[in-house]
Every structure is written in structure tokens, then in C-alpha cells.
Write a protein that holds these residues in place. Sequence first.
Motif, PDB file in Angstrom:
ATOM      1  N   TRP A 340       0.830  -1.207   0.000  1.00  0.00           N
ATOM      2  CA  TRP A 340       0.000   0.000   0.000  1.00  0.00           C
ATOM      3  C   TRP A 340       0.863   1.255   0.000  1.00  0.00           C
ATOM      4  O   TRP A 340       1.772   1.405   0.826  1.00  0.00           O
ATOM      5  CB  TRP A 340      -0.896  -0.013   1.226  1.00  0.00           C
ATOM      6  N   ARG A 341       0.573   2.167  -0.913  1.00  0.00           N
ATOM      7  CA  ARG A 341       1.280   3.446  -0.995  1.00  0.00           C
ATOM      8  C   ARG A 341       0.242   4.558  -0.888  1.00  0.00           C
ATOM      9  O   ARG A 341      -0.437   4.868  -1.864  1.00  0.00           O
ATOM     10  CB  ARG A 341       2.076   3.538  -2.292  1.00  0.00           C
ATOM     11  N   PRO A 342       0.084   5.157   0.289  1.00  0.00           N
ATOM     12  CA  PRO A 342      -0.971   6.152   0.508  1.00  0.00           C
ATOM     13  C   PRO A 342      -0.828   7.359  -0.416  1.00  0.00           C
ATOM     14  O   PRO A 342       0.287   7.848  -0.670  1.00  0.00           O
ATOM     15  CB  PRO A 342      -0.782   6.551   1.976  1.00  0.00           C
ATOM     16  N   ALA A 364      -5.090   9.508  16.992  1.00  0.00           N
ATOM     17  CA  ALA A 364      -3.677   9.235  17.245  1.00  0.00           C
ATOM     18  C   ALA A 364      -2.813   9.428  16.007  1.00  0.00           C
ATOM     19  O   ALA A 364      -1.660   9.850  16.098  1.00  0.00           O
ATOM     20  CB  ALA A 364      -3.519   7.810  17.773  1.00  0.00           C
ATOM     21  N   TRP A 365      -3.366   9.134  14.831  1.00  0.00           N
ATOM     22  CA  TRP A 365      -2.583   9.149  13.593  1.00  0.00           C
ATOM     23  C   TRP A 365      -2.894  10.351  12.703  1.00  0.00           C
ATOM     24  O   TRP A 365      -2.421  10.414  11.563  1.00  0.00           O
ATOM     25  CB  TRP A 365      -2.847   7.866  12.804  1.00  0.00           C
ATOM     26  N   ARG A 366      -3.640  11.333  13.197  1.00  0.00           N
ATOM     27  CA  ARG A 366      -4.191  12.344  12.307  1.00  0.00           C
ATOM     28  C   ARG A 366      -3.136  13.229  11.649  1.00  0.00           C
ATOM     29  O   ARG A 366      -3.396  13.830  10.602  1.00  0.00           O
ATOM     30  CB  ARG A 366      -5.206  13.216  13.052  1.00  0.00           C
ATOM     31  N   THR A 367      -1.939  13.319  12.214  1.00  0.00           N
ATOM     32  CA  THR A 367      -0.908  14.174  11.616  1.00  0.00           C
ATOM     33  C   THR A 367       0.268  13.366  11.069  1.00  0.00           C
ATOM     34  O   THR A 367       1.339  13.919  10.841  1.00  0.00           O
ATOM     35  CB  THR A 367      -0.383  15.183  12.652  1.00  0.00           C
ATOM     36  N   MET A 370       3.403   9.798   6.924  1.00  0.00           N
ATOM     37  CA  MET A 370       3.446   8.615   6.067  1.00  0.00           C
ATOM     38  C   MET A 370       2.072   8.268   5.494  1.00  0.00           C
ATOM     39  O   MET A 370       1.985   7.529   4.506  1.00  0.00           O
ATOM     40  CB  MET A 370       4.024   7.419   6.822  1.00  0.00           C
ATOM     41  N   LEU A 371       0.988   8.801   6.070  1.00  0.00           N
ATOM     42  CA  LEU A 371      -0.348   8.569   5.539  1.00  0.00           C
ATOM     43  C   LEU A 371      -0.734   9.577   4.461  1.00  0.00           C
ATOM     44  O   LEU A 371      -1.800   9.444   3.842  1.00  0.00           O
ATOM     45  CB  LEU A 371      -1.382   8.596   6.667  1.00  0.00           C
ATOM     46  N   GLY A 372       0.133  10.577   4.218  1.00  0.00           N
ATOM     47  CA  GLY A 372      -0.139  11.556   3.175  1.00  0.00           C
ATOM     48  C   GLY A 372      -1.460  12.260   3.405  1.00  0.00           C
ATOM     49  O   GLY A 372      -1.806  12.637   4.522  1.00  0.00           O
ATOM     50  N   ASP A 373      -2.228  12.404   2.321  1.00  0.00           N
ATOM     51  CA  ASP A 373      -3.547  13.027   2.451  1.00  0.00           C
ATOM     52  C   ASP A 373      -4.666  12.008   2.251  1.00  0.00           C
ATOM     53  O   ASP A 373      -5.787  12.358   1.870  1.00  0.00           O
ATOM     54  CB  ASP A 373      -3.690  14.192   1.468  1.00  0.00           C
ATOM     55  N   THR A 374      -4.358  10.743   2.521  1.00  0.00           N
ATOM     56  CA  THR A 374      -5.360   9.694   2.413  1.00  0.00           C
ATOM     57  C   THR A 374      -6.437   9.883   3.481  1.00  0.00           C
ATOM     58  O   THR A 374      -6.120  10.011   4.673  1.00  0.00           O
ATOM     59  CB  THR A 374      -4.706   8.309   2.595  1.00  0.00           C
ATOM     60  N   PRO A 375      -7.712   9.905   3.122  1.00  0.00           N
ATOM     61  CA  PRO A 375      -8.768  10.048   4.129  1.00  0.00           C
ATOM     62  C   PRO A 375      -8.727   8.892   5.122  1.00  0.00           C
ATOM     63  O   PRO A 375      -8.441   7.748   4.750  1.00  0.00           O
ATOM     64  CB  PRO A 375     -10.062  10.022   3.298  1.00  0.00           C
ATOM     65  N   GLU A 377     -11.081   7.316   6.360  1.00  0.00           N
ATOM     66  CA  GLU A 377     -12.025   6.267   5.985  1.00  0.00           C
ATOM     67  C   GLU A 377     -11.346   5.211   5.108  1.00  0.00           C
ATOM     68  O   GLU A 377     -11.617   4.011   5.227  1.00  0.00           O
ATOM     69  CB  GLU A 377     -13.223   6.874   5.256  1.00  0.00           C
ATOM     70  N   GLU A 378     -10.450   5.647   4.229  1.00  0.00           N
ATOM     71  CA  GLU A 378      -9.715   4.694   3.390  1.00  0.00           C
ATOM     72  C   GLU A 378      -8.691   3.913   4.213  1.00  0.00           C
ATOM     73  O   GLU A 378      -8.521   2.702   4.032  1.00  0.00           O
ATOM     74  CB  GLU A 378      -9.007   5.436   2.252  1.00  0.00           C
ATOM     75  N   VAL A 379      -8.016   4.602   5.129  1.00  0.00           N
ATOM     76  CA  VAL A 379      -7.088   3.921   6.023  1.00  0.00           C
ATOM     77  C   VAL A 379      -7.822   2.850   6.826  1.00  0.00           C
ATOM     78  O   VAL A 379      -7.373   1.704   6.946  1.00  0.00           O
ATOM     79  CB  VAL A 379      -6.413   4.932   6.976  1.00  0.00           C
ATOM     80  N   ASP A 380      -8.988   3.209   7.355  1.00  0.00           N
ATOM     81  CA  ASP A 380      -9.734   2.283   8.201  1.00  0.00           C
ATOM     82  C   ASP A 380     -10.297   1.121   7.397  1.00  0.00           C
ATOM     83  O   ASP A 380     -10.347  -0.017   7.894  1.00  0.00           O
ATOM     84  CB  ASP A 380     -10.865   3.034   8.913  1.00  0.00           C
ATOM     85  N   GLU A 381     -10.688   1.367   6.172  1.00  0.00           N
ATOM     86  CA  GLU A 381     -11.211   0.277   5.341  1.00  0.00           C
ATOM     87  C   GLU A 381     -10.137  -0.769   5.076  1.00  0.00           C
ATOM     88  O   GLU A 381     -10.377  -1.972   5.216  1.00  0.00           O
ATOM     89  CB  GLU A 381     -11.736   0.832   4.018  1.00  0.00           C
ATOM     90  N   LEU A 382      -8.937  -0.312   4.711  1.00  0.00           N
ATOM     91  CA  LEU A 382      -7.840  -1.263   4.533  1.00  0.00           C
ATOM     92  C   LEU A 382      -7.452  -1.872   5.870  1.00  0.00           C
ATOM     93  O   LEU A 382      -7.132  -3.065   5.960  1.00  0.00           O
ATOM     94  CB  LEU A 382      -6.638  -0.558   3.899  1.00  0.00           C
ATOM     95  N   GLY A 383      -7.502  -1.065   6.923  1.00  0.00           N
ATOM     96  CA  GLY A 383      -7.175  -1.563   8.251  1.00  0.00           C
ATOM     97  C   GLY A 383      -8.062  -2.718   8.667  1.00  0.00           C
ATOM     98  O   GLY A 383      -7.593  -3.678   9.307  1.00  0.00           O
ATOM     99  N   ARG A 384      -9.338  -2.670   8.313  1.00  0.00           N
ATOM    100  CA  ARG A 384     -10.226  -3.777   8.652  1.00  0.00           C
ATOM    101  C   ARG A 384      -9.742  -5.080   8.030  1.00  0.00           C
ATOM    102  O   ARG A 384      -9.809  -6.153   8.653  1.00  0.00           O
ATOM    103  CB  ARG A 384     -11.660  -3.480   8.205  1.00  0.00           C
ATOM    104  N   THR A 385      -9.236  -5.007   6.807  1.00  0.00           N
ATOM    105  CA  THR A 385      -8.703  -6.197   6.145  1.00  0.00           C
ATOM    106  C   THR A 385      -7.471  -6.725   6.872  1.00  0.00           C
ATOM    107  O   THR A 385      -7.340  -7.932   7.109  1.00  0.00           O
ATOM    108  CB  THR A 385      -8.337  -5.857   4.687  1.00  0.00           C
ATOM    109  N   VAL A 386      -6.553  -5.817   7.222  1.00  0.00           N
ATOM    110  CA  VAL A 386      -5.333  -6.237   7.897  1.00  0.00           C
ATOM    111  C   VAL A 386      -5.636  -6.753   9.294  1.00  0.00           C
ATOM    112  O   VAL A 386      -5.119  -7.799   9.718  1.00  0.00           O
ATOM    113  CB  VAL A 386      -4.327  -5.070   7.932  1.00  0.00           C
ATOM    114  N   ARG A 387      -6.494  -6.057  10.026  1.00  0.00           N
ATOM    115  CA  ARG A 387      -6.844  -6.514  11.371  1.00  0.00           C
ATOM    116  C   ARG A 387      -7.519  -7.881  11.333  1.00  0.00           C
ATOM    117  O   ARG A 387      -7.268  -8.739  12.193  1.00  0.00           O
ATOM    118  CB  ARG A 387      -7.739  -5.487  12.059  1.00  0.00           C
ATOM    119  N   ALA A 388      -8.354  -8.094  10.321  1.00  0.00           N
ATOM    120  CA  ALA A 388      -9.011  -9.400  10.197  1.00  0.00           C
ATOM    121  C   ALA A 388      -7.991 -10.506   9.971  1.00  0.00           C
ATOM    122  O   ALA A 388      -8.113 -11.612  10.525  1.00  0.00           O
ATOM    123  CB  ALA A 388     -10.031  -9.370   9.057  1.00  0.00           C
TER     124      ALA A 388
END
Length: 412
Positions: A340-342, A364-367, A370-375, A377-388
Motif C-alpha cells: 500500500w502506498r498512501p 492518534a494518527w491524524r498528523t 506517512m499517511l499523506g492526504d489519504t482520508p 475512511e480509506e485507512v480504516d477500510e484497509l485496516g479492517r482487512t489487515v486486522r481481520a
Amino acid sequence: MTGPEVYRSGPIRYAVAERFARPRPVPAHDTRPSSGEICPQPPSRLDAVMGPPLDRHPQGEDCLNLTVTTPARDAGARPVMVWFHGGGFSSGAGLMDWYDGGALAAEGDVVVVAVNYRLGALGYLCLDGLGEGNSGLYDQLEALRWVRTHIAGYGGDPDDVTVFGQSAGALSVRLLLELPEARGLFHRAILQSAPLAITSRPRAEAAVLGRILLERLAVHAPGADPRTVSPAALLAAQRDTALAHRARSGSPLEPPFGPVPTAEPAPEPYVRGMDLMYGWNADDMTAFTDGRDGGPGGGGRDEDADPAGPTRRMYADPLTGLGKALVRAGARVHAYRLDWRPAGSEYGATHCLELPLLLGTRAAWRTSPMLGDTPWEEVDELGRTVRAAWAAFARTGHPGPVPPPLVHHEVR
């Protein structure tokens, strides 16, 4: 309570220790509440990549504290996931908001334990008459013993424990795999972006660095006893030691203080039948200054550098070799790579990028650069996959099917 679905307990004192000494369980008569302290430390070398932490915790040596995040304090006997943070054995803390396990616990129905351990010279000084080395590693061992004794009271199963760690935390997991005292305290393990080449250094080299620390301490606090000198003076001497080590070794990647070899360095007798997973991020080395020669510094990057070669040399090749050795030793092994490349980030799939996909919150991660300007919601959507995937591995020993940009395969 962190939300309608999970409870976060802590900080909880899991052990006590004298300076430079091994930890011991909290005595039964010691009913003091947790200090909430984290180990005294300098700023992280990767603040430019991760962003500086937005939460503040008191720093002090009563720092052997942990948190427990659970869906319910009941008899659920859920899988337990014990987190060891990275930070080059010199910075970080399990109490930081970055490592809040709320989403992982709620979505995966697992219990997440995040552990502080001693860092720098306080955790890893190896010098005759002062410290034997590996105090921070033995802190982690003591935390696992606490989990074994107490986690059922938090809805967890002490016979179903997965340790997972990133960078220096993953190196700690690697060492725990070969530590005889840790046998039976965990049953699965995940190593995230472990730079295996610096897992430990020979005791003789560690002792040289210990002597440099004492020389520098004599400058910052003339006549002071290293056992009682202020943490501030110790950190100043540690900073000087880091500079001297870099000049001696030419490697800014190696921290001045870290583990020394354990008594039995072969993992083979201890991994047979275990489930293990390891992996890296496709551009791990962009977190460091000069990706072309593999020399990380801690912050910016060379725009013309191609991180593929250094990432392969530092992470992919050594981890792949370890995976094959673990299979030969009888372990069931899985490998992953995060591609993944944000959007809006100059760092790509950099070191630490999987952390906000697993742990922490939007706040915690809002600033984080490394997350760039990725919303979020997109971080969390991918996060659900990784956490699963991580929770499935903790429950079954297999991460299950995972879609890109997380790539997975079984190691044979």
C-alpha cells in the motif's frame, strides 16, 4: 472503556525492577496504583515519518506498565495478542495512543495487551558490575508471565497467546522464540519488518559501548554513580554514545543499546508445531535517509533513491531465510508483504505503515506524514482487512484470504 464494544484497562503494573537489574513480579503487599510512566527516552528517530506522538506520558523508571483491551471481562477465553512496540530499543511505549488495540479487539473478538519495556541503557546496558544486558527483553518475558497468570480475568485464554511486534519489537519476538524461559508462554508469533541483521550484538562489543557510556556520563555528571544518576544525565550520555557508535560502525541503523545473544541462540527446539508469520512493507527503507546504500538515518529520504534493493537486503532476504529455517525446524509459517502506498505520501509503503492499519485511532494518527492526504475512511477500510488477517492468524494460525495490497503466501 474506549467505546461501546471494548474496555481498555490500565495502565497496570506488571513488574518492578531496580536500575539495570532483571524485573520481578509486583510483590503482593505492593498495592500502589500504576504510575502511568513510560521509560525515559529521547525523541524517536522516525518522527519525520510517523509524526511525533500526540499523547504525552510521564517518563520515569517505574515504567513496567501495560494496558489490556478486551471486548468483555467475562469467561470468553478469547485469543490473546501481546504487542511489543518498535523504536530501535530507544523510544516508544505500549501505553501510547498509537497502540490502542480497540479496533483490533472489537472486530477480531480478541484481547490485546500492549507492553512497556525498558529502553536504551536502562534496558540493555551490558557491562560487568552494572548490567548483564537484555533487561528489556526480560521485562517482556515478565509481561508474558503476567498474562499467563491474569489474562483469564480479562476475557482471554492464557493457552492461546500470540506475540506480535514491529521492527525492534519484532526482533524481541525473534529472541523470545529462542529463550527457554519463554517456552509455553505464547503459542503463535508475528514478526513485522524485523531488521534481522541487528537482532543482537556480541557481548564484547556491547561492553565497549557500555564503557563509552560511562566515559560520557562522567562528563555530564562528574562523580555520579550510574546506578543513581538522574535519567536526564543518563540520556545525555546515551545520546553521546549513539554518536560515537555511529562514527565507529558507520551504521546509523544500529542503536547504541540493544539485545545481546541469549544463552541458547538456536530456535529449532522451541518452534516445532508453532504457527509463525513474518513480513515487511514494500518500501520499508524509505523511512531512512539514503535508501540506495541501506543506511537509515531517521527522517528524510533521497528523492532519487530506489528503496527496492535496500529493502530486499535489509528485510526481505533475511526474513525469507529465517522463514525457510523455521519451516525446516517444524513450524507452520506464513509470509506477507504490504504494498500500500498512501496518496500524497512521499514515503510509499514505508517502515511503520502497517501500524495505523492495526492499532491506534484517527486521533492518534491524524498528523502522520506517512499517511499523506489519504482520508481516514480509506485507512480504516484497509485496516479492517489487515486486522481481520492478524486476528484470524491469532485464532487459527492462518491469516485467511487477503486481498491486495496485502500479499500473503504459505512458506514451504
